[in-house]
Write a protein that holds these residues in place. Structure first.
Motif, short mmCIF file in Angstrom:
data_model
loop_
_atom_site.label_atom_id
_atom_site.label_comp_id
_atom_site.label_asym_id
_atom_site.label_seq_id
_atom_site.Cartn_x
_atom_site.Cartn_y
_atom_site.Cartn_z
N ASP A 252 0.82 -1.21 0.00
CA ASP A 252 0.00 0.00 0.00
C ASP A 252 0.86 1.26 0.00
O ASP A 252 0.56 2.23 -0.71
CB ASP A 252 -0.94 0.00 1.21
CG ASP A 252 -2.02 -1.07 1.11
OD1 ASP A 252 -2.32 -1.47 -0.03
OD2 ASP A 252 -2.54 -1.50 2.15
N GLU A 253 1.94 1.25 0.82
CA GLU A 253 2.82 2.42 0.87
C GLU A 253 3.52 2.63 -0.48
O GLU A 253 3.61 3.77 -0.97
CB GLU A 253 3.87 2.23 1.97
CG GLU A 253 3.31 2.28 3.38
CD GLU A 253 4.37 1.94 4.43
OE1 GLU A 253 4.23 2.41 5.56
OE2 GLU A 253 5.33 1.22 4.08
N ARG A 254 3.98 1.57 -1.08
CA ARG A 254 4.69 1.69 -2.35
C ARG A 254 3.76 2.22 -3.45
O ARG A 254 4.15 3.08 -4.24
CB ARG A 254 5.27 0.35 -2.75
CG ARG A 254 6.35 -0.16 -1.81
CD ARG A 254 6.79 -1.58 -2.13
NE ARG A 254 7.60 -1.61 -3.34
CZ ARG A 254 8.03 -2.75 -3.90
NH1 ARG A 254 7.70 -3.91 -3.37
NH2 ARG A 254 8.77 -2.70 -4.99
N ILE A 255 2.52 1.72 -3.49
CA ILE A 255 1.59 2.17 -4.52
C ILE A 255 1.20 3.62 -4.31
O ILE A 255 1.08 4.39 -5.27
CB ILE A 255 0.36 1.24 -4.53
CG1 ILE A 255 0.76 -0.14 -5.06
CG2 ILE A 255 -0.76 1.82 -5.40
CD1 ILE A 255 -0.31 -1.18 -4.97
N ALA A 256 1.04 4.02 -3.04
CA ALA A 256 0.70 5.42 -2.76
C ALA A 256 1.81 6.35 -3.23
O ALA A 256 1.56 7.41 -3.83
CB ALA A 256 0.44 5.61 -1.26
N VAL A 257 3.06 5.97 -2.98
CA VAL A 257 4.20 6.80 -3.40
C VAL A 257 4.30 6.79 -4.94
O VAL A 257 4.60 7.83 -5.55
CB VAL A 257 5.50 6.29 -2.76
CG1 VAL A 257 6.72 6.95 -3.40
CG2 VAL A 257 5.49 6.55 -1.28
N ASN B 282 2.65 -8.90 -7.89
CA ASN B 282 1.99 -8.60 -9.16
C ASN B 282 1.25 -7.27 -9.09
O ASN B 282 1.20 -6.51 -10.07
CB ASN B 282 1.03 -9.72 -9.54
CG ASN B 282 1.76 -10.99 -9.95
OD1 ASN B 282 2.91 -10.93 -10.37
ND2 ASN B 282 1.10 -12.12 -9.82
N ARG B 283 0.65 -6.99 -7.95
CA ARG B 283 -0.06 -5.73 -7.78
C ARG B 283 0.88 -4.54 -7.90
O ARG B 283 0.57 -3.55 -8.58
CB ARG B 283 -0.75 -5.72 -6.41
CG ARG B 283 -1.54 -4.45 -6.12
CD ARG B 283 -2.04 -4.46 -4.70
NE ARG B 283 -2.62 -3.17 -4.32
CZ ARG B 283 -2.77 -2.77 -3.07
NH1 ARG B 283 -2.41 -3.56 -2.07
NH2 ARG B 283 -3.28 -1.58 -2.81
N VAL B 284 2.05 -4.64 -7.27
CA VAL B 284 3.02 -3.55 -7.34
C VAL B 284 3.59 -3.43 -8.75
O VAL B 284 3.80 -2.32 -9.26
CB VAL B 284 4.15 -3.76 -6.31
CG1 VAL B 284 5.27 -2.74 -6.50
CG2 VAL B 284 3.59 -3.66 -4.89
N ARG B 285 3.84 -4.55 -9.40
CA ARG B 285 4.38 -4.50 -10.75
C ARG B 285 3.38 -3.84 -11.70
O ARG B 285 3.78 -3.06 -12.59
CB ARG B 285 4.72 -5.91 -11.23
CG ARG B 285 5.81 -6.58 -10.41
CD ARG B 285 6.20 -7.93 -10.99
NE ARG B 285 7.03 -7.76 -12.16
CZ ARG B 285 8.35 -7.57 -12.13
NH1 ARG B 285 8.99 -7.51 -10.96
NH2 ARG B 285 9.03 -7.43 -13.24
N ARG B 286 2.10 -4.13 -11.53
CA ARG B 286 1.10 -3.44 -12.36
C ARG B 286 1.10 -1.94 -12.08
O ARG B 286 0.97 -1.13 -12.99
CB ARG B 286 -0.29 -4.03 -12.10
CG ARG B 286 -0.49 -5.40 -12.72
CD ARG B 286 -1.97 -5.78 -12.74
NE ARG B 286 -2.51 -5.89 -11.39
CZ ARG B 286 -2.55 -7.01 -10.68
NH1 ARG B 286 -2.06 -8.13 -11.20
NH2 ARG B 286 -3.07 -7.03 -9.48
#
Length: 531
Positions: free
Chosen positions: A34-39, A101-105
């Motif tokens: 979640d933190e990575r996607i927000a950034v 996979n979520r972060v890669r997308r």
């Protein structure tokens, strides 16, 4: 190039104008999903193209971490500190950053979002097309809103609005969902079609979309999108039919000579195709071993090789077996069927019983995307063009050359041609070798769209006979029309009935057609037709 890449990366990570702070770098490498996607969404909204280097490194698994503070970029044998951009030594306890996979997308979406800020409209259009392949996440809306503020191209603005609507269609506010439903009706993307159907589906408590007014707009948008995509599906079926028809045409051309002109029922015709395909396989391996830098050109060498290999086998077959069986169709059928078994077993003994892989050269890989649901593969486009060139070549050979004149003369009146000094036995050999060589060309073409195996020819021998009989015995134009027509009809029926029932239906249609018109599409002209 490697040093230039490091210079760009160092500037991107350490330059004063970079939007990626040291804290961002650490979170993207060490934070939870979640933190990575927000950034990611935060930095993508800045539109700074210098961010691409670090995001691409994350996507390529080139980022390593030590503890909770230190982050490194590893490219080949070079290591850099991700925060300072300076050269460094990689500690032994460095850990690879693993992205779900979520972060890669999300990384792929962020990279595409950075392209939305490009000054090149073509680059922006490509980024929008890539992002439209799946619904937009709500966290990415700030990026799209910022891009919409600065986008001047009307067409791209409309596509961005559709992209924005894929996220708003699940918003809590019914007014936002209503607006999104209207925008989605302007799309031509299969992903949008799936999203609309999902919103109109029913679950245990009723419809997924609870607002009746929004549902009505969603239904209207669904019909509009289905109508647009239907054209792509129709064009895809037509192209598939033309592609299959071109393959059938290549296969049937040689048979049109050996059966249509010479009256020989050659059940080994499919094995001539197989020989051409294996000749292509051998040429490919020779290029890969001895001329790797010229590998993309192996097809150009494989075409004449496949023709000659099949033609030589055909000439030997005619001189040793067929020449004794002219005028005895049943005997030629049985003899050539036995020869086909011998050839298949010979290939199994040399190359093995398993299929072999023939790779496409780079210029035959990929395709042309005309619509979101319509891509024309380069290898099938090449086969269509190749079939047209082969047909033109055969027509010129038969109509304009000395050999063609002799073949036509022997076919129409063998005794008279012999009285005029024509060596009919030699002409028979040349004609049969030509038919076998054309089958070899068909095998070369087929090797570019599928695996090559000992049973390759068996899949096409019946269809090729149907093409020749339907087109009219001895009629080149009839062979062309019949092949393309059967290809298109087969694909239309496959979409309606399935592959097996489609073949049965095509066979019944041909039987009914032959009952009404035994001479085929084009009847023979002249005295031979009256005899």
């Amino acid at each position: 190039m490697m040093r230039l890449a490091w210079v760009v990366l160092s500037w991107a990570l350490a330059g004063p104008a970079a939007a990626l702070s040291p804290e961002h770098i650490r979170i993207l490498a060490l934070g939870d999903n979640d933190e990575r996607i927000a950034v990611l969404n935060e930095v993508a909204a800045t539109g700074d193209p210098a961010l691409r280097a670090y995001l691409q490194a994350l996507l390529d698994d080139e980022v390593r971490t030590v503890g909770d503070e230190r982050v490194y970029i590893v490219r080949g044998n070079e290591v850099r500190d991700a925060i300072t951009g300076q050269p460094a030594s990689l500690p032994e306890d460095a850990q690879e950053v693993v992205s779900s996979n979520r972060v890669r997308r999300a990384l792929q979406a962020a990279l595409a979002a950075l392209e939305l800020f490009s000054s090149d409209a073509a680059v922006r259009a490509g980024a929008v097309a890539q992002m439209l392949r799946e619904p937009l996440a709500a966290e990415q809306l700030p990026v799209i809103d910022k891009v919409l503020e600065r986008e001047t191209d009307d067409q791209l603005r409309e596509q961005l609005q559709v992209l924005r609507a894929t996220a708003l269609v699940v918003a809590e506010d019914p007014a936002l969902r209503l607006e999104a439903a209207r925008w989605l009706g302007r799309s031509n993307q299969p992903t949008v079609l799936a999203l609309l159907r999902e919103r109109l589906a029913q679950d245990g408590d009723g419809f997924v979309e609870t607002d009746a007014r929004v549902r009505e707009v969603l239904k209207s948008s669904l019909r509009e999108v289905e109508s647009r995509l239907a054209w792509g599906e129709r064009a895809g079926v037509l192209f598939s039919g033309l592609s299959l028809g071109s393959i059938l045409l290549l296969v049937a051309l040689g048979l049109a000579i050996t059966y249509g002109l010479m009256g020989v029922i050659n059940m080994a015709h499919g094995e001539m195709m197989m020989i051409g395909a294996y000749a292509t396989y051998v040429v490919q391996n020779l290029f890969r071993t001895y001329l790797p830098d010229w590998f993309d050109g192996y097809v150009l060498a494989a075409v004449p090789t496949a023709f000659l290999a099949a033609a030589v086998v055909g000439a030997v077959l005619e001189r040793s077996v067929i020449r004794w069986l002219y005028g005895r169709p049943l005997e030629t059928l049985l003899a050539t069927w036995g020869i086909s078994l011998i050839l298949m077993q010979a290939v199994r003994s040399v190359f093995g019983a398993q299929n072999v892989q023939v790779d496409n050269p780079s210029w035959l890989s990929g395709g042309v995307a005309l619509m979101p649901n319509l891509t024309l593969p380069y290898n099938r486009l090449a086969i269509i063009v190749f079939a047209a060139l082969v047909v033109a070549g055969v027509a010129l050979l038969i109509a304009r050359t000395r050999l063609g004149l002799f073949v036509r003369g022997v076919t129409q009146n063998r005794p008279m041609a012999a009285c005029m000094g024509v060596n009919t036995a030699r002409v028979d050999t040349y004609a049969f070798a030509l038919g076998a060589g054309l089958a070899g060309l068909a095998g070369c073409a087929l090797s570019q769209v599928g695996n090559v195996g000992p049973d390759l020819g068996q899949s096409y021998i019946v269809d090729s006979f149907l093409v020749v009989v339907t087109g009219g015995v001895g009629q080149l134009a009839g062979t062309v029309y019949a092949a393309l027509g059967l290809g298109v009809v087969s694909k239309l029926l496959e979409g309606w009935q399935g592959a097996v029932l489609a073949k049965i239906t095509v066979l019944l249609l041909i039987v009914a057609f032959i009952q009404k018109r035994p001479q085929g599409l084009f009847a023979m002209k002249g005295r031979s037709a009256e005899a």
